[in-house]
Design a protein around this motif. Structure first.
Motif, PDB file in Angstrom:
ATOM      1  N   PRO A   1      49.568  33.594  46.038  1.00 53.05           N
ATOM      2  CA  PRO A   1      48.570  33.894  47.066  1.00 53.05           C
ATOM      3  C   PRO A   1      47.220  33.276  46.691  1.00 53.05           C
ATOM      4  CG  PRO A   1      49.725  35.887  46.383  1.00 53.05           C
ATOM      5  CD  PRO A   1      50.129  34.804  45.447  1.00 53.05           C
ATOM      6  N   LYS A   2      46.423  32.980  47.696  1.00 53.98           N
ATOM      7  CA  LYS A   2      45.086  32.452  47.475  1.00 53.98           C
ATOM      8  C   LYS A   2      44.271  33.454  46.662  1.00 53.98           C
ATOM      9  CE  LYS A   2      41.959  29.752  50.281  1.00 53.98           C
ATOM     10  NZ  LYS A   2      41.452  29.468  51.606  1.00 53.98           N
ATOM     11  N   HIS A   3      43.371  32.975  45.842  1.00 57.74           N
ATOM     12  CA  HIS A   3      42.479  33.800  45.017  1.00 57.74           C
ATOM     13  C   HIS A   3      43.215  34.503  43.873  1.00 57.74           C
ATOM     14  CE1 HIS A   3      39.317  33.152  47.931  1.00 57.74           C
ATOM     15  NE2 HIS A   3      40.113  33.576  48.877  1.00 57.74           N
ATOM     16  N   THR A   4      44.336  33.942  43.405  1.00 58.69           N
ATOM     17  CA  THR A   4      45.029  34.513  42.261  1.00 58.69           C
ATOM     18  C   THR A   4      44.335  34.051  40.985  1.00 58.69           C
ATOM     19  OG1 THR A   4      47.135  34.463  43.448  1.00 58.69           O
ATOM     20  CG2 THR A   4      47.244  34.686  41.068  1.00 58.69           C
TER      21      THR A   4
ATOM     22  N   SER B   1      40.803  39.887  46.369  1.00 63.05           N
ATOM     23  CA  SER B   1      40.548  39.719  47.802  1.00 63.05           C
ATOM     24  C   SER B   1      39.419  38.722  47.993  1.00 63.05           C
ATOM     25  CB  SER B   1      40.145  41.045  48.443  1.00 63.05           C
ATOM     26  OG  SER B   1      41.181  41.976  48.319  1.00 63.05           O
ATOM     27  N   PRO B   2      39.496  37.893  49.015  1.00 61.47           N
ATOM     28  CA  PRO B   2      38.388  36.974  49.269  1.00 61.47           C
ATOM     29  C   PRO B   2      37.131  37.740  49.658  1.00 61.47           C
ATOM     30  CG  PRO B   2      39.973  36.901  51.064  1.00 61.47           C
ATOM     31  CD  PRO B   2      40.559  37.776  49.996  1.00 61.47           C
ATOM     32  N   GLN B   3      35.990  37.176  49.313  1.00 61.32           N
ATOM     33  CA  GLN B   3      34.729  37.827  49.659  1.00 61.32           C
ATOM     34  C   GLN B   3      34.507  37.772  51.166  1.00 61.32           C
ATOM     35  OE1 GLN B   3      31.490  36.074  47.566  1.00 61.32           O
ATOM     36  NE2 GLN B   3      32.131  36.845  45.587  1.00 61.32           N
TER      37      GLN B   3
END
Length: 78
Positions: free
Chosen positions: A29-32, A43-45
């Motif tokens: 997943p993104k932001h791992t 979690s993305p900001q």
């Protein structure tokens, strides 16, 4: 109903992930992030979070001595 198999990265190796293994993983997943051998899913900001940080940084800069500047990571000496 069939259950999807777990991705390879779902089960960490003994001793945790190394940076080499982490960088070779696909489908994360993104932001791992990799922290102490473990995968951390951040979690993305959100926009308000970035704006709050920008506000605090600006206010700290206004109050800091002239030779210091606020930075998200640490104080920066000029």
């Amino acid at each position: 109903m069939a259950v999807e198999p777990l991705p390879d990265w779902a089960i960490p190796p003994a001793g945790g992930f190394t940076i080499e293994k982490f960088l070779s993983l696909r489908g994360l997943p993104k932001h791992t992030e990799l922290i102490d051998g473990s995968l951390v899913f951040a979690s993305p900001q959100r926009k308000w979070h970035r704006q709050a940080i920008d506000f605090l940084q600006r206010e700290l800069d206004l109050q800091a001595p002239p030779q210091l500047r606020a930075d998200r990571e640490m104080a920066v000496k000029l």
